[in-house]
Design an enzyme around this catalytic site. Structure first.
Site, PDB file in Angstrom:
ATOM      1  N   LYS A 112     -29.355  32.022   5.502  1.00  0.00           N
ATOM      2  CA  LYS A 112     -28.012  32.421   5.075  1.00  0.00           C
ATOM      3  C   LYS A 112     -27.794  32.076   3.602  1.00  0.00           C
ATOM      4  O   LYS A 112     -27.140  32.817   2.876  1.00  0.00           O
ATOM      5  CB  LYS A 112     -26.949  31.736   5.941  1.00  0.00           C
ATOM      6  CG  LYS A 112     -26.821  32.339   7.328  1.00  0.00           C
ATOM      7  CD  LYS A 112     -25.621  31.776   8.065  1.00  0.00           C
ATOM      8  CE  LYS A 112     -25.471  32.382   9.452  1.00  0.00           C
ATOM      9  NZ  LYS A 112     -24.388  31.746  10.229  1.00  0.00           N
ATOM     10  N   LYS A 194     -33.529  43.641  13.485  1.00  0.00           N
ATOM     11  CA  LYS A 194     -32.583  43.445  14.574  1.00  0.00           C
ATOM     12  C   LYS A 194     -31.267  44.167  14.299  1.00  0.00           C
ATOM     13  O   LYS A 194     -30.782  44.145  13.165  1.00  0.00           O
ATOM     14  CB  LYS A 194     -32.332  41.922  14.699  1.00  0.00           C
ATOM     15  CG  LYS A 194     -31.565  41.499  15.923  1.00  0.00           C
ATOM     16  CD  LYS A 194     -31.473  39.987  16.006  1.00  0.00           C
ATOM     17  CE  LYS A 194     -30.075  39.527  15.664  1.00  0.00           C
ATOM     18  NZ  LYS A 194     -29.786  38.135  16.065  1.00  0.00           N
ATOM     19  N   LYS A 197     -24.432  43.180  13.134  1.00  0.00           N
ATOM     20  CA  LYS A 197     -23.097  43.674  12.830  1.00  0.00           C
ATOM     21  C   LYS A 197     -22.821  43.682  11.334  1.00  0.00           C
ATOM     22  O   LYS A 197     -21.883  44.314  10.882  1.00  0.00           O
ATOM     23  CB  LYS A 197     -22.039  42.869  13.581  1.00  0.00           C
ATOM     24  CG  LYS A 197     -22.098  41.377  13.364  1.00  0.00           C
ATOM     25  CD  LYS A 197     -21.285  40.672  14.456  1.00  0.00           C
ATOM     26  CE  LYS A 197     -21.498  39.169  14.389  1.00  0.00           C
ATOM     27  NZ  LYS A 197     -21.252  38.521  15.660  1.00  0.00           N
TER      28      LYS A 197
END
Ligand code: AMP
Ligand code: TRP
Length: 327
Positions: A112, A194, A197
């Site tokens: 992240k 993957k 969202k």
């Protein structure tokens, strides 16, 4: 006595069929067999930039969506993380018992931080301590986790074991509940990554609240290949992903599906997937609209969930506090 399951999900406006198949659907199925506590983890969400008004909306949206997907308040407690102060309070105590080195190993933080170099904050680094607190407060037996959260659960187990050893018995050591395989859904535009969202690509993900037209459009554009046979071959990533989605939504076996599409083209496969996905999402969407427009009901459910959760959390927090010598 049923074993207790705890799980959390971050409130984001858009939930993909990946989230549904990989997490929410499993939660719904666990309800019968365990005592469940489900939490919308809005305090985790602020480790990345959020618009305050939108975060608030998304928190209720997520709660409503979980109910619409089949989380049953009669069987499960559903609450919002920030409603119970013991979460950050216990996280502080845990913080003081987690060596820096252990936290520095967390791969999700590294990912992240790399993806978002402008907002590497202390909360993002400390995310796993808050997650450990979520889990340990409830004397949790089992945590349903996907691959990406295993390391965080391991950290929660380590800190609990260390705390029990150093201060006295306080926390149950949680075990991972590895849910069914095959639920890793890939992006429709790029079947090597993957379904997520947060992807900005237009035809990447199917969202639970997508209209039938949007769903049709996205499946039509989904990446396939130039071969002709329709068979489950993991090497042919695009077609394989579509077939896996079809398998889960249609509840058919792989043999039945290969038979169904023998000598057929991708056009038919895409039409059938669209049909079954639209058909599955339609009742969820209807229920969502109903629940989201009945604020009184939603708040009642969340309040009831909070009260049940709070009585457990407060007991554990009080015990931990006393054990470390806090007044
Ligand atoms: P995230 O959207 O990454 O915050 O994940 C929320 C939950 O959904 C986690 O339990 C993930 O493991 C699960 N999840 C997210 N994306 C997928 C996917 N493409 N396939 C399967 N499970 C997923
Ligand atoms: N980190 C989890 C995720 O992103 C969400 C989460 C927060 C969680 N607290 C939890 C999951 C406790 C399980 C148990 O998916």
């Amino acid at each position: 006595m049923k074993q207790r399951v705890f799980s959390g999900i971050q409130p984001t406006g858009k939930v993909t069929i990946g989230n549904y198949l990989g997490a929410i659907k499993n939660w719904v199925e666990l309800q019968e067999h365990y005592e469940n506590i489900f939490c919308v983890v809005n305090s985790h969400a602020i480790t990345t930039k959020q618009d305050p008004q939108i975060l608030k909306q998304h928190t209720y949206d997520m709660a409503a969506l979980l109910l619409a997907c089949g989380i049953d308040p009669a069987q499960s407690s559903l609450f919002i993380q920030s409603e119970i102060d013991a979460h950050p309070a216990l996280a502080w105590i845990l913080n003081c018992n987690i060596p820096m080195g252990e936290m520095e190993r967390m791969t999700q933080f590294k990912d992240k931080a790399q993806k978002n170099p402008k907002n590497i904050n202390v909360g993002l680094f400390d995310y796993p301590a808050l997650m450990a607190s979520d889990i340990l407060l409830y004397q949790t037996d089992l945590v349903p986790v996907g691959e990406d959260q295993k390391q965080h659960l391991e950290l929660a187990r380590n800190v609990a074991q260390r705390f029990n050893r150093d201060f006295g018995e306080c926390f149950k050591i949680p075990e991972p509940l590895i849910t069914k395989l095959g639920a890793r859904i890939m992006g429709l535009d790029d079947p090597t990554s993957k379904m997520s969202k947060s992807s900005k690509a237009q035809n990447h993900a199917i969202f639970l609240l997508d209209s039938p037209e949007e769903i049709e459009k996205k499946f039509k554009k989904a990446t396939t290949d130039s071969q002709t046979s329709i068979v489950f071959d993991p090497e042919r990533k695009g077609v394989y992903n579509l077939l896996c989605i079809y398998e889960i939504f249609s509840k058919k076996t792989r043999d039945e599906i290969e038979e169904e599409f023998r000598d057929q083209g991708y056009g038919l496969l895409k039409r059938r997937i669209t049909e079954v996905v639209v058909e599955t999402l339609e009742p969820i969407q209807r229920e969502y609209t109903k629940i989201r427009s009945d604020e009184k009901y939603l708040l009642e459910v969340l309040n009831q969930g909070k009260e049940k959760a709070q009585s457990i959390a407060d007991q554990t927090y009080k015990k931990a506090k006393t054990l470390v010598g806090l007044i």
